[in-house]
Design a protein around this motif. Structure first.
Motif, mmCIF file in Angstrom:
data_model
loop_
_atom_site.group_PDB
_atom_site.id
_atom_site.type_symbol
_atom_site.label_atom_id
_atom_site.label_comp_id
_atom_site.label_asym_id
_atom_site.label_seq_id
_atom_site.Cartn_x
_atom_site.Cartn_y
_atom_site.Cartn_z
ATOM 1 N N PHE A 1 43.606 41.949 46.252
ATOM 2 C CA PHE A 1 43.388 42.958 45.150
ATOM 3 C C PHE A 1 44.413 42.116 43.934
ATOM 4 C CE2 PHE A 1 46.469 45.516 42.683
ATOM 5 C CZ PHE A 1 45.588 46.504 41.939
ATOM 6 N N VAL A 2 43.605 42.218 42.916
ATOM 7 C CA VAL A 2 44.110 41.697 41.579
ATOM 8 C C VAL A 2 44.238 42.618 40.685
ATOM 9 C CG1 VAL A 2 43.342 40.168 39.467
ATOM 10 C CG2 VAL A 2 42.319 39.910 41.746
ATOM 11 N N PRO A 3 45.666 42.935 40.227
ATOM 12 C CA PRO A 3 46.125 44.045 39.284
ATOM 13 C C PRO A 3 45.637 43.597 38.025
ATOM 14 C CG PRO A 3 47.677 42.606 39.844
ATOM 15 C CD PRO A 3 46.713 42.255 40.903
ATOM 16 N N ALA A 4 45.331 44.857 37.246
ATOM 17 C CA ALA A 4 44.943 44.722 35.899
ATOM 18 C C ALA A 4 46.124 44.441 35.026
ATOM 19 C CB ALA A 4 44.597 46.176 35.379
ATOM 20 N N PRO A 5 45.937 43.743 33.761
ATOM 21 C CA PRO A 5 47.037 43.299 33.108
ATOM 22 C C PRO A 5 47.805 44.763 32.390
ATOM 23 C CG PRO A 5 44.748 43.019 31.828
ATOM 24 C CD PRO A 5 44.558 43.116 33.180
#
Length: 566
Positions: free
Chosen positions: A3-7
Motif C-alpha cells: 500500500f502506497v499512501p497518497a500525498p
C-alpha cells in the motif's frame, strides 16, 4: 501488494468565513474573494448604440455605419466596442440574451478573467444592457435634405422611345446597382442618378459601360474652398451617352466602314444590344459586333425603328438548311401585306387575297429571311417595307438599287393572341420614385414615366412593347428577373384549358345523358373554330420555372411607395 499512501493535502481555513480551502496567496475562498474584489469594476453595466431606421445600420465607433442583423456577430462586435475597460481584463465568452424585438433593448452576457493577486486568476460572468437609440446616419440626413448630392450621373440616349431605359432599369435591379443611389430624376432624353459620394457615381458609370455601349466624360464644379488648409469641395458630373441604336432597328452602315467589317452588306438589322451592338445581314446571315469605341469614331444612325414595322403574311417558305448560323436558318419567303387579306362576309373563305383590289396591297414579294427555323405558311411577320419608304440618308442613297431588297423581315408576330386582353401571370420590379419629387404623377411607373402629360401614352406603348420583347426573346428574359403576379391565379389557364378539352372529348366519343347532344356539339364546334382563329400554336409562354417568388417594391427613400405596375 504494498500500500502506497497518497500525498497529504494541506488545507487552511478561510480568513473570513473559516471554510477549509487549498492554500492560496490571499487565504480566501472563491466566494469571499469575489465579495472582496470586483473585477468588473470600471466596466459600465449600461450603454447605448445608435441605429438608423432608414438604412437599418448601426454606428460602429468612431464614425462608421455598419449593416448588422439582430444577434449577429457584427452587432456583438459593435456592442463590445462601446465598452470601456475591456482592455484591462481578458474576455473569454460573450453572447446575446433574447429580448423582445420592440423593447429597444439588447442584453449581452459576458465572461471575463483577471489576475487579482499573485498567481490568482478570478473569473466572473455578468450581464450588460444596451439601449438602442434611433437616429439618422449622415447619408440618410443628406437624403432627407434636397439638393445635397455630391455626384451626378447623366444617362442619355437620343431616341424617340424609352424602351432602353426600361430594360436598363431591370438590369440595375438584378445587379443591385441602385443601392447607393440617393434619387433618380427623369429628363427629356434619359435619367439622372444622384449620389452622395464620388466613388458611388464611378461605380455606376463602370456598371453602365459593362451592360450597354456608351461613351462618358466627366466635369467638376467647385463649391467652396479654404485657402488656409488648401482644401475645396467639388460637385462631380458624369455624362454617359448610349449609342442611339436599339434592338430590331434598321441600320445602314457607311460603305467604307462596312468594308472594314469583313465586307458586310451595309443594310443590316440590330439583333442584340449588350456592351456592343450585334448587326446581322438577313440576306447572307453575315454578322458583326461593333463596340462603343469603334462606333463613336464614325457614328451612324438608324434608318427606321420598330414603330415603322409593317405587318406581312407569309404565303410560302423554302428553307435552305445548308446555310444556317446558330438559331438563324436561311430561307426564301413569299409574303404579302396583311391588308391584302380580307374576311368574307357571308360565304367564301375566311382568309383570301383581295385580287380585285387596286394598288400594291395585293402584290406578292419575294425576299430572304433569317427566320426560316420558326416561320410557316400563314404566319404573320413584321418587317420593313423598303419599296414604299424614303430615307433621308446619304449612305442609303449610295447603295446600288439591285442590292436593296423590297422587304426585310425582322421578327415573327402574334396578332391573334395579342387581341386577347389576358392578364399576364408575371410582373417586373421597378425603382419607385421619391415622394414629393418635382413632376410627380399618380400613375407613374418606376423611374420611367414621371413626367406625365402628353408623353404618358407613348410611354405606355413603349412599356407594352418592352413586355412583348420579354415574352418573345429568351435572351432578354435571361437578363432580367420575372416575378409571379400576386393578383393572378396561376391555375386559371389550366382550368380553362381542361374544360375545353373535356368538351372536345365528349364530342369525339360519347355525350352525357343529362345534357342535350345537339347543343353540346354546336357549342364545341364554334368554340374550337374561335380557338383556332385566336391562338397561335407557337406563341411563347413564360413557364412557372422562370418566375421568382416574393415580389416586393424597390424604394429609394423611406416614403417611396409608388407601386410597380405590370
Amino acid at each position: 501488494m504494498e500500500f502506497v499512501p497518497a500525498p497529504p493535502v494541506h488545507r487552511v481555513l478561510c480568513a473570513d468565513c473559516g471554510t477549509p480551502i487549498v492554500p492560496n496567496s490571499a487565504n480566501l475562498c472563491v466566494a469571499c474573494l469575489r465579495n472582496t474584489v470586483d473585477i468588473t469594476e470600471g466596466i459600465p453595466k449600461q450603454a447605448s448604440v445608435s441605429f438608423c431606421r432608414n438604412c437599418e445600420r448601426f454606428l460602429s465607433p468612431p464614425q462608421a455605419w455598419t449593416l448588422a442583423k439582430p444577434e449577429s456577430p457584427e452587432l456583438l462586435s459593435i456592442c463590445l466596442k462601446k465598452l470601456k475597460g475591456l482592455n484591462k481584463v481578458r474576455l473569454t465568452e460573450a453572447h446575446f440574451i433574447w429580448t423582445e424585438p420592440h423593447s429597444k433593448r439588447l442584453r449581452v452576457s459576458m465572461t471575463i478573467q483577471k489576475e487579482v493577486l499573485t498567481n490568482t486568476i478570478l473569473e466572473q460572468t455578468f450581464e450588460l444592457e444596451y439601449l438602442v437609440q434611433h437616429g439618422q446616419c449622415p447619408d440618410c440626413a443628406k437624403l432627407a435634405a434636397k439638393n445635397t448630392w455630391n455626384s451626378l450621373v447623366q444617362v442619355r440616349q437620343k431616341v424617340p422611345h424609352k424602351r432602353t431605359f426600361l430594360y436598363l432599369e431591370q438590369l440595375i435591379l438584378k445587379h443591385g446597382a441602385q443601392k447607393d443611389t440617393i434619387s433618380v430624376k427623369e429628363v427629356k432624353d434619359g435619367l439622372d442618378f444622384f449620389y452622395s459620394s464620388r466613388s458611388h457615381a464611378l461605380k455606376m458609370v463602370e456598371f453602365l459601360q459593362g451592360v450597354v455601349p456608351v461613351r462618358s466624360k466627366s466635369s467638376e464644379q467647385i463649391i467652396s474652398s479654404d485657402t488656409h488648409t488648401n482644401t475645396a469641395n467639388f460637385k462631380y458630373t458624369y455624362s454617359v451617352e448610349i449609342i442611339p441604336i436599339c434592338k430590331d432597328d434598321l441600320v445602314c452602315i457607311p460603305p467604307k466602314q462596312a468594308r472594314q467589317l469583313s465586307n458586310i452588306s451595309p443594310l443590316t438589322i440590330c439583333t442584340r444590344v449588350g456592351n456592343s451592338i450585334h448587326l446581322l445581314d438577313p440576306a447572307t446571315l453575315q454578322s458583326c459586333d461593333i463596340t462603343a469605341n469603334v462606333y463613336w469614331r464614325a457614328p451612324f444612325y438608324t434608318l427606321a425603328t420598330v414603330t415603322d414595322l409593317v405587318e406581312f403574311t407569309v404565303l410560302d417558305i423554302e428553307l435552305d438548311h445548308r446555310r444556317n448560323k446558330g438559331k438563324f436558318v436561311m430561307a426564301d419567303a413569299q409574303v404579302a401585306l396583311a391588308s391584302a387579306f380580307r374576311s368574307s362576309g357571308a360565304g367564301g373563305d375566311d382568309d383570301m387575297m383581295d385580287f380585285d383590289g387596286r394598288g400594291t396591297s395585293n402584290q406578292i414579294y419575294h425576299t430572304r429571311t433569317h427566320l426560316g427555323a420558326i416561320l410557316q405558311p400563314g404566319d404573320t411577320v413584321l418587317g420593313y417595307h423598303l419599296t414604299n419608304s424614303n430615307y433621308n440618308s446619304d449612305d442609303f442613297a449610295t447603295l446600288e438599287p439591285g442590292r436593296i431588297p423590297d422587304i426585310i423581315i425582322v421578327k415573327k408576330a402574334y396578332p391573334n393572341r395579342r387581341k386577347k386582353s389576358k392578364a399576364r401571370t408575371w410582373r417586373l420590379r421597378s425603382i419607385s420614385k421619391e415622394a414629393g419629387e418635382e413632376g410627380e404623377t399618380g400613375n407613374a411607373r418606376g423611374i420611367v414615366g414621371r413626367l406625365g402629360g402628353r408623353d404618358q401614352k407613348k410611354i405606355e406603348e413603349d412599356y407594352e412593347l418592352f413586355l412583348r420583347d420579354i415574352e418573345e426573346d429568351p435572351e432578354i428574359r435571361g437578363a432580367v428577373n420575372l416575378y409571379k403576379a400576386p393578383d393572378v391565379k396561376m391555375a386559371a389557364p389550366e382550368e380553362t384549358g381542361g374544360k375545353k378539352k373535356k368538351k372536345r372529348a365528349q364530342f369525339a366519343m360519347d355525350v352525357d345523358e343529362n345534357e342535350e347532344p345537339e347543343e353540346v356539339v354546336r357549342t364545341t364546334i364554334e368554340g374550337s373554330l374561335e380557338e383556332e382563329e385566336a391562338d397561335e400554336a407557337d406563341f411563347p409562354e413564360i413557364s412557372l420555372e422562370e418566375l421568382l417568388e416574393d415580389f416586393d417594391e424597390m424604394t429609394l427613400g423611406a416614403d417611396s411607395e409608388a407601386p410597380a405596375q405590370q
